[in-house]
Design an enzyme around this catalytic site. Structure first.
Site, mmCIF file in Angstrom:
data_model
loop_
_atom_site.group_PDB
_atom_site.id
_atom_site.type_symbol
_atom_site.label_atom_id
_atom_site.label_comp_id
_atom_site.label_asym_id
_atom_site.label_seq_id
_atom_site.Cartn_x
_atom_site.Cartn_y
_atom_site.Cartn_z
ATOM 1 N N SER A 1 26.627 -34.371 61.632
ATOM 2 C CA SER A 1 27.508 -33.374 62.126
ATOM 3 C C SER A 1 28.633 -34.469 62.817
ATOM 4 C CB SER A 1 26.786 -32.697 63.616
ATOM 5 O OG SER A 1 27.591 -32.067 64.383
ATOM 6 N N TYR B 1 21.218 -33.319 70.848
ATOM 7 C CA TYR B 1 21.645 -32.943 69.392
ATOM 8 C C TYR B 1 22.738 -33.908 68.934
ATOM 9 C CZ TYR B 1 24.082 -30.320 65.840
ATOM 10 O OH TYR B 1 24.379 -29.916 64.353
#
Length: 244
Positions: A128, A141
């Protein structure tokens, strides 16, 4: 195209979103595709698994190889995200995020390596842009995706000489069904949609199919000299500075 004719691929989290687009693209190019996630997948040969338990990884790989006889492509796509400040996040939530987003991909790579070595196979990890930057309240995350990017490079260094390439993609805002539904339910969804587009130099958000195109290229022989790289696919968002 039939770049993956007679090849076998495993896509984690392949039932929806980016994972589904990747699985469909691989199948359209000739691959026999397995998906792994909680519950069933009516489109592909599915393996039901709880990714919060990394010890299940070997079973997933063994199942694919028992059914198909080989493994050529491993796509680590499954992931979760929880929002909380560091001091608000429980250790259980932290550990769950790290388990799903980082430890299980490590365990899958570990279990898959002998089979990928035998087929000169490839690994593509779905990271990501939050492994490169951060949005608010995404500590776990961000840490997990940055770790996945680092794992990608380490695996490439250790195993590319054995014929196993490993790369990652770092998507930005992608219009998965989940994100589309999130915008749809906002009080002023049209305004938000326009605003989210302006943070991208290309003027819009991305599609799962666009991410799938990059993943499948990285997994193909056309990318045979590419390994150990994290490919950002974000419409230019990370390259754009805020206004002075």
């Amino acid at each position: 195209m039939t770049r993956f004719q007679e090849k076998v691929a495993l896509v984690t989290g392949g039932r929806s979103g980016i994972g589904s687009a990747i699985a469909q693209r691989l199948r359209s190019e000739g691959a026999r595709v397995f998906t792994a996630q909680r519950g069933e997948d009516q489109e592909f040969e599915a393996i039901s698994v709880d990714f919060t338990v990394p010890e299940k990884a070997a079973h997933i790989i063994d199942t694919v190889v028992e059914r198909a006889g080989r493994l050529d492509v491993l796509v680590n796509n499954a992931g979760i995200m929880q929002e909380a400040l560091v001091e608000e996040m429980s250790m259980a939530d932290w550990e769950r995020t790290i388990a799903v987003n980082l430890t299980t991909p490590f365990a899958l790579i570990k279990a898959a390596m002998p089979h990928l070595r035998a087929t000169a196979g490839t690994i593509v990890n779905v990271g990501s842009i939050e492994g490169l930057g951060s949005n608010p309240k995404h500590a776990a995350y961000c840490a997990s995706k940055a770790g996945l990017h680092g794992l990608t490079r380490a695996v490439a260094i250790d195993h590319s000489g054995e014929g196993v390439r490993c790369n990652a993609v770092a998507p930005g805002w992608i219009d998965t069904a989940l994100n589309v539904e999130f915008i749809k339910n906002l009080p002023d969804s049209k305004s938000y949609r326009e605003r989210i587009g302006t943070i991208h130099p290309v003027g819009r958000t991305g599609s799962p199919e666009e991410v799938a195109s990059l993943v499948v290229w990285l997994a193909s022989a056309e990318a045979s000299f590419v390994t150990g790289q994290v490919w950002t696919i974000d419409g230019g968002r990370m390259a754009k500075l805020s206004l002075p």
